[in-house]
Write an enzyme that holds these catalytic residues in place. Structure first.
Site, PDB file in Angstrom:
ATOM      1  N   GLY A 141      37.725  46.856  44.511  1.00  0.00           N
ATOM      2  CA  GLY A 141      37.451  46.149  45.809  1.00  0.00           C
ATOM      3  C   GLY A 141      38.314  44.864  46.256  1.00  0.00           C
ATOM      4  N   SER A 182      27.623  46.098  50.312  1.00  0.00           N
ATOM      5  CA  SER A 182      28.936  46.324  49.960  1.00  0.00           C
ATOM      6  C   SER A 182      28.783  46.663  48.463  1.00  0.00           C
ATOM      7  CB  SER A 182      29.585  44.960  50.017  1.00  0.00           C
ATOM      8  OG  SER A 182      29.823  44.218  51.224  1.00  0.00           O
ATOM      9  N   LEU A 183      29.686  47.562  48.029  1.00  0.00           N
ATOM     10  CA  LEU A 183      29.865  47.970  46.542  1.00  0.00           C
ATOM     11  C   LEU A 183      31.095  47.709  46.037  1.00  0.00           C
ATOM     12  CD1 LEU A 183      27.848  49.850  48.145  1.00  0.00           C
ATOM     13  CD2 LEU A 183      28.521  51.614  46.482  1.00  0.00           C
ATOM     14  N   CYS A 239      35.646  42.545  52.537  1.00  0.00           N
ATOM     15  CA  CYS A 239      36.182  43.944  51.961  1.00  0.00           C
ATOM     16  C   CYS A 239      37.637  44.302  52.674  1.00  0.00           C
ATOM     17  CB  CYS A 239      35.294  44.921  52.277  1.00  0.00           C
ATOM     18  SG  CYS A 239      33.512  44.620  51.944  1.00  0.00           S
TER      19      CYS A 239
END
EC number: 2.3.1.181
Length: 217
Positions: A73, A138-139, A169
């Site tokens: 990410g 978010s991941l 992101c």
């Protein structure tokens, strides 16, 4: 240790970098008999830049430190009032891949939010969880030696201002939202309990041990 055992650690509020290094060390030293763990933590203010993170997405970081990390990410912000849930799982033992783990994390958030009357959804082309086109969670993950670390960040009751200092992101103008803006909970323990419950269901955990902190502290 049974393979369907999970240790859940409540870590309170901590600086980002020591927790990151503990995740790395845990992953590097675990073996096939090591129980999976879930870590729940709030961080002191920090921007983290993932492996694909581009410097142009850091707009005006000011006095908040930026740490380049080994998750996937782009760039995001962590701070008090945001629930972090780190998943330190043996994916080979669970017989799942990283894509399935991402789905489990997203579904755990969506199902928890549905319980508190917040209608959220995941996007196939942009990992994370959204409410009315605003991002609420978010991941970011890393898999090493067949095991995962890092995890998810759910915005609960935080200062959202620092998100304006970055392209969250990697998306310019991405609107960020939190549960407390949506008549949802502002209590972190309520949120962490809800997230963990749904994640444990997906892990089919039969034995769960709740621990505060680390043994060697």
């Amino acid at each position: 240790m049974k393979h369907n055992s999970v240790i859940v650690r409540q870590l309170g509020r901590r600086s980002y970098e020591p927790i990151w290094h503990k995740m790395q060390s845990f992953t590097d030293t675990r073996d096939d008999n090591t129980a999976d763990e879930i870590w729940l933590v709030e961080h002191e203010p920090v921007f983290t830049q993932g492996q694909a993170g581009k410097k142009e997405h850091l707009l005006c970081t000011g006095d908040i430190p930026v740490i380049k990390v080994d998750r996937g990410g782009q760039v995001t912000y962590h701070g008090p009032g945001q629930q972090m849930m780190y998943v330190l799982l043996n994916l080979r033992r669970l017989n799942i891949g990283v894509r399935e783990l991402v789905t489990w994390l997203e579904e755990s958030i969506v199902d928890y939010l549905a319980e508190i009357n917040i209608k959220a959804y995941a996007k196939a082309d942009a990992p994370g969880v959204y409410v009315n086109n605003s991002k609420i969670a978010s991941l970011g993950l890393r898999v090493r030696r067949g095991c995962s670390f890092h995890g998810l960040a759910l915005n609960v009751n935080m200062d959202m201002g620092p998100f304006l200092r970055i392209n969250p992101c990697g998306y310019a103008g991405m609107d960020m939202i939190q549960t407390s803006d949506l008549n949802g909970p502002s209590n972190m323990s309520d949120v962490s309990d809800g997230l963990v419950k749904h994640m444990l269901q997906r892990l089919k955990a039969e034995h769960v041990e709740q621990i505060e902190g680390f043994e060697n502290e």
